[in-house]
Write a protein that holds these residues in place. Sequence first.
Motif, PDB file in Angstrom:
ATOM      1  N   VAL A 101       0.837  -1.207   0.000  1.00 21.14           N
ATOM      2  CA  VAL A 101       0.000   0.000   0.000  1.00 21.14           C
ATOM      3  C   VAL A 101       0.872   1.258   0.000  1.00 21.14           C
TER       4      VAL A 101
ATOM      5  N   ARG B  27     -16.746  -5.573   1.842  1.00 24.92           N
ATOM      6  CA  ARG B  27     -15.355  -5.307   2.203  1.00 24.92           C
ATOM      7  C   ARG B  27     -14.399  -6.296   1.558  1.00 24.92           C
TER       8      ARG B  27
ATOM      9  N   ASP C  15      -0.073  -5.399   4.782  1.00 24.40           N
ATOM     10  CA  ASP C  15      -1.250  -4.731   4.205  1.00 24.40           C
ATOM     11  C   ASP C  15      -2.545  -5.518   4.428  1.00 24.40           C
TER      12      ASP C  15
ATOM     13  N   ILE D   4      -6.226  -6.074   5.135  1.00 22.87           N
ATOM     14  CA  ILE D   4      -7.340  -5.157   4.904  1.00 22.87           C
ATOM     15  C   ILE D   4      -8.661  -5.680   5.462  1.00 22.87           C
ATOM     16  N   PHE D   5      -8.728  -6.970   5.749  1.00 22.32           N
ATOM     17  CA  PHE D   5      -9.997  -7.520   6.179  1.00 22.32           C
ATOM     18  C   PHE D   5      -9.761  -8.836   6.902  1.00 22.32           C
TER      19      PHE D   5
ATOM     20  N   GLU E 238      -7.380 -11.292   4.867  1.00 21.36           N
ATOM     21  CA  GLU E 238      -7.182 -10.825   3.507  1.00 21.36           C
ATOM     22  C   GLU E 238      -6.183  -9.683   3.506  1.00 21.36           C
ATOM     23  N   SER E 239      -5.178  -9.792   2.632  1.00 19.04           N
ATOM     24  CA  SER E 239      -4.247  -8.687   2.443  1.00 19.04           C
ATOM     25  C   SER E 239      -4.420  -8.194   1.018  1.00 19.04           C
TER      26      SER E 239
ATOM     27  N   GLU F 152     -12.778  -5.473  12.959  1.00 21.75           N
ATOM     28  CA  GLU F 152     -13.640  -5.191  11.819  1.00 21.75           C
ATOM     29  C   GLU F 152     -13.456  -3.754  11.324  1.00 21.75           C
TER      30      GLU F 152
ATOM     31  N   PRO G 210      -8.434  -3.227  11.019  1.00 22.94           N
ATOM     32  CA  PRO G 210      -7.619  -4.439  10.841  1.00 22.94           C
ATOM     33  C   PRO G 210      -6.133  -4.192  11.079  1.00 22.94           C
TER      34      PRO G 210
END
Lengths: 359, 128
Positions: free
Chosen positions: A34, A287, B36, B38-39, B59-60, B83, B86
Amino acid sequence: MALRTPLFDWHVANGGRTVEFGGWDMPVQYGSIVEEHHVVRQAAGLFDIGHMGRLSFVGPDALALLQRISTNNAATMKNGQVRYALICNERGGIRDDVLVYRWPDAWSMVVNASNRDKIVNWIAQYTKGLDVNVRDETTATCMIAVQGPQAMTLCRALTDTDAEQLAYYFATAAHYRGRNCIVSRTGYTGEDGIEIIASADQGLELWEELIRRGAKPCGLGARDTLRLEAAMPLYGHELSEDIDPFQAGLTWAVKMDKGEFVGREALLRRREDASLPRRVGLEILGRRAAREGSTVLLEGRPIGHVTSGTVTPTLNKPIAMAYIEPGHTTPGTLCTVDVRGKIEEARVTPLPFYRRPKG
Amino acid sequence: MDPKTLRYAKSHEWAHLEGDICTVGLTKFAVDQLTDIIFIDLPNVDDLVAVGEGFGEVESVKAVSDLYSPITGDVIAINEKLETDPTLISNDPYGKGWLVKVKVEPGTTLEHLLTLEQYEKQIASEEH
């Protein structure tokens, strides 16, 4: 064993995590993907793209050969111009997507790493009877991309050419520390910037100079999220031997009126075929990111599949590219995606997802 | 949590047993490999989890990975803060980034899991 660019040792010594990609050991990231992504959108990122295949075409029949094997029209290119083209099979499927460069006395081409051997062999089939010498210069050279809003100022006086004078998709021969190189205003990130091809043994000094000038090394992970936001297709994902350029939304790179070329007859038919799936953008409303292979559904019925997907660092939401049945490709169309067994709402979105602000 | 007192699954989850409550998280090694994040998809409270079986996914940007339970029992709490944030798991994998708390049967131990020393040997062989 996988091939290595002249920068491989540098990548490993500087925290690069390497993976095999297209037959090469390449850095996927040095730290956070990122952060590397944001550097390219906001400042200037540096990419080792030495894995890309670099071919040269010398001889009086070079133009005839290129016209025969590629879909775009090389004859109308100016000296120094760079043009995106596809190499198709006889069925009109895409063998590779390439950049063609016109020089005063020669031509060159950049092909995908994973397709280099395939394309070199393919081209050899079409050189019979032609006076042209095709050379694979990949391992003799290096290729480095500098991309981002600060790329052009950061590269000032890097070589003896003024790269800022280059129009987008133009390239020039230049010198780096007295030796031949090529500077090209091209890229695969959706940002302004240049790609430099130099001798392999100058790779490390060029790379280190660019870092001293302020460019931050970025890996293939960020290159992938950047190109996805810019909706640039990636061979093996959006493009394959079974997908034609019209399906992929690359009609502009096919010049049917330029004369005969490999795949043209099939493409004439496929152009009229309204049943073939089309490439679209999807915005996932939940998401979780849809990934390659996820099924796209409309009212519970499969209508296609995802070819690339991630969470976009710039827009901070899941995006994907997919091939879906024609008739549902209108932006705004609501559908769902099966993301590893869970159904997520999605919406067909215009491509690209990201377009750089005009400077 | 002190990593020295934890036990580890080969699939990079850590477990900490206190009475009949086992706290489960993801190791720093795994978090650093993923980068990274993300979730994080976690089970529901009252779900049954079992040793070696998937109970969620992380999840990245580049990929999604399954989470495997290091312990058998009933989920009694999930870290709901993950949630909305992360990054807790990246920044504090042995503390604020815990994943779930599982109520285990009396007599349950963590003997089937790796010690820190054994786990470190395993990750040393994964790195190259």
